[in-house]
Design a protein around this motif. Sequence first.
Motif, PDB file in Angstrom:
ATOM      1  N   GLY A 186     -83.377-104.616 -58.178  1.00 32.52           N
ATOM      2  CA  GLY A 186     -82.664-103.323 -58.314  1.00 32.52           C
ATOM      3  C   GLY A 186     -83.040-102.319 -57.139  1.00 32.52           C
ATOM      4  O   GLY A 186     -84.297-102.667 -56.608  1.00 32.52           O
ATOM      5  N   THR A 187     -82.100-101.359 -56.863  1.00 30.93           N
ATOM      6  CA  THR A 187     -82.740-100.640 -55.783  1.00 30.93           C
ATOM      7  C   THR A 187     -82.882 -98.932 -56.331  1.00 30.93           C
ATOM      8  O   THR A 187     -83.283 -98.070 -55.493  1.00 30.93           O
ATOM      9  CB  THR A 187     -81.485-100.215 -54.702  1.00 30.93           C
ATOM     10  OG1 THR A 187     -80.295-100.035 -55.392  1.00 30.93           O
ATOM     11  CG2 THR A 187     -81.583-101.787 -53.897  1.00 30.93           C
ATOM     12  N   GLY A 239     -76.757 -98.406 -54.431  1.00 27.74           N
ATOM     13  CA  GLY A 239     -77.599 -99.434 -54.047  1.00 27.74           C
ATOM     14  C   GLY A 239     -77.993 -99.148 -52.523  1.00 27.74           C
ATOM     15  O   GLY A 239     -78.738 -99.987 -52.176  1.00 27.74           O
TER      16      GLY A 239
END
Length: 113
Positions: free
Chosen positions: A53-54, A90
């Motif tokens: 994930g970001t 993102g």
Amino acid sequence: MTGILGMEGLSTAQVQEELRRGGRFVVFEYCVSCLVTTMRRSSDVYFVRAGQGTFCLSLGYTLLSLLLGWWGIPWGFIYTPLCLSTNLHGGKDVTELVVASLLAPRYDPSIGY
């Protein structure tokens, strides 16, 4: 391969495998304003592995924009939501640009090309 955050210790083959699996290179945006001056900038490039994930990577840039982005008239009110949207979705995918620059031939002054 250096200068890209998140690639430390990875070989070229490992990076290529991660890219095949869905890894990508991203940048995050931030906005800082002071009344009549607003600056919209991008972070360094991050390598995001497949499935990673970001949110945590973008958190600092998002908070910076939330706290300091709004204070410029009129651009703070325009750029801040754009930066927040980019980060919360993102980041900006720059994989094609990074891969192209990594594969581009380098100028070697010792041989003239």
